[in-house]
Design a protein around this motif. Structure first.
Motif: not given
Length: 433
Positions: A66-79, A192-197
């Protein structure tokens, strides 16, 4: 959707209500040196993590970068809205692959929603799952289309949806803006962030090696695929590309068939349980059916999360907080005294036909992209489908590979301006009804 903060310089996670409401977990070590795995995965979002988890449970040795943190992109901050189906309508899939395969694809999507709920339960992921989703029309044309969809989905896909007239809708939603609702009890929403983590924790418990802050700068293809970073490399039998809008030159032939489109989300200050529940009494998620849609739901701490404001250029729109507040108050005038405490935004990855683009670049390099705003459930399905194919069961992936995908016209220089011009027409159509 890969999202970039528009409010302040980014910390470990760009600012959002999601990031502020979750504990800050220690960072995982970045990749150093050379490693060997059965499968190397790029991207720790829903697709990459679900594929890694499924493969590890099948006995594969998996390394995920992962380039950043787990869920840093769409999966951690979507609707956070998890919806059965894909970014395109079923009649689009019928035209693209025929009735029989369109039915298979829809059944896969229903299974993807079921597996999402099963994953949450099996791994004990605390991500505030709530049942129920309403698609709401603003214009009579949209109401007629939704009513026809309900009949069609029942007759052709054996999928039960409810029509709520305006009085029935207003029993649940305190807004005069909409003419009714197409209600889907099987869809819903989550944090979404809780789910991806939670997914990341499940993957590591299954044996996946996960490296954060390890951006891939190059992929070596067949006959021996590998993912290469600035400080290391993972050689593998198979590679899974799950970077969506952020492949950044890793696979140029995929980038030409995907376009990043900006979308934005705001979170109000806490409203209190009584005032929040008065807005959406049954705690469902809601989205209108405009091309540039609004979507909203309640948070666990009694905020309204309100998204939309699609933008087809590379820059956030000016006056974003003001325009988002105006859109929110158009739906809920009773929130005239309420401010947006958080605003964040970024990109979803769309294809020209809004259909999912999943498949193989080579016999050992797999990919999934083009979730077109419907990735919460379907991205996990993509991970499961790819894991099956790597394990030798490719029947479901074979159906997805039948979907034709054309490149966006204009190349790198002109494809965004051309899309801006085309999408302006759709926005005008929404406005005129």
């Amino acid at each position: 959707m890969c999202l970039i903060s528009v409010d302040s310089p980014q910390p470990a996670y760009p600012p959002s209500w999601y990031a502020s409401s979750q504990p800050q977990l220690p960072a995982r070590a970045s990749l150093r040196g050379q490693a060997r795995a059965d499968v190397a995965v790029l991207g720790a979002g829903y697709t990459g993590l679900t594929a890694a988890l499924a493969l590890a449970e099948k006995g594969y040795k998996v390394t995920l970068l992962e380039a950043e943190r787990v869920g840093w992109g769409a999966s951690g901050r979507n609707g956070g809205q998890a919806i059965v189906g894909y970014g395109c309508e079923q009649d689009t899939l019928e035209k693209l692959v025929g009735d029989a395969d369109a039915r298979l694809l829809f059944d896969f999507s229903r299974d993807g929603m079921h597996q999402l709920k099963q994953r949450i339960a099996r791994h004990g992921i605390d991500c505030d799952w709530r049942d129920g989703h309403a698609s709401v029309p603003i214009h009579p044309r949209q109401e007629r289309a939704l009513r026809a969809d309900i009949e069609r989905m029942a007759q052709r896909y054996d999928y039960p949806l409810e029509w709520w007239d305006r009085p029935r809708l207003q029993q649940e939603l305190a807004s005069d803006r909409y003419l009714g609702a197409m209600y889907d009890a099987a869809s819903g929403h989550l944090h979404p962030l809780a789910y991806v983590q939670g997914l990341a924790g499940a993957a590591e418990a299954a044996g996946v090696t996960l490296h954060e802050y390890s951006p891939v700068i190059r992929m070596q293809r067949d006959p021996r695929p590998a993912l290469v970073t600035a400080q290391g490399r993972v050689d593998a039998d198979f590679v899974v590309l799950a970077g969506n809008a952020w492949l950044q030159g890793i696979a140029p032939e995929l980038e030409t068939r995907m376009m990043p489109v900006g979308t934005y989300i705001g979170a109000t200050q806490p409203l209190g349980a009584e005032r929040a529940r008065a807005l959406i009494r049954n705690d469902m998620a809601v989205a209108d059916v405009n091309w540039a849609l609004d979507y909203f739901r309640l948070s666990r701490d009694h905020r309204l999360l309100f998204g939309g404001q699609a933008n087809y250029s590379a820059l956030p729109p000016p006056g974003l907080r003001t325009s988002m507040s105006r859109r929110m108050r158009r739906v809920f005038p009773q929130l005239a005294d309420v401010e947006l405490e958080y605003v964040w935004g970024g990109y979803i990855d769309i294809t020209r036909n809004r259909a999912p683009h999943w498949g193989r670049l080579t016999p050992s390099v797999y990919f999934a992209q083009g979730f077109s705003g419907h990735g919460v459930a379907s991205a996990g399905l993509a991970g499961e489908v790819i894991a099956e194919a790597i394990a030798g069961q490719s029947a479901r992936l074979d159906v997805f590979e039948k979907i034709p995908h054309r490149v966006f016209p204009g190349g790198r220089a002109l494809r965004m301006p051309l899309l801006v011009a085309a999408m302006s027409w759709y926005k005008l159509r929404d406005l005129l009804g």
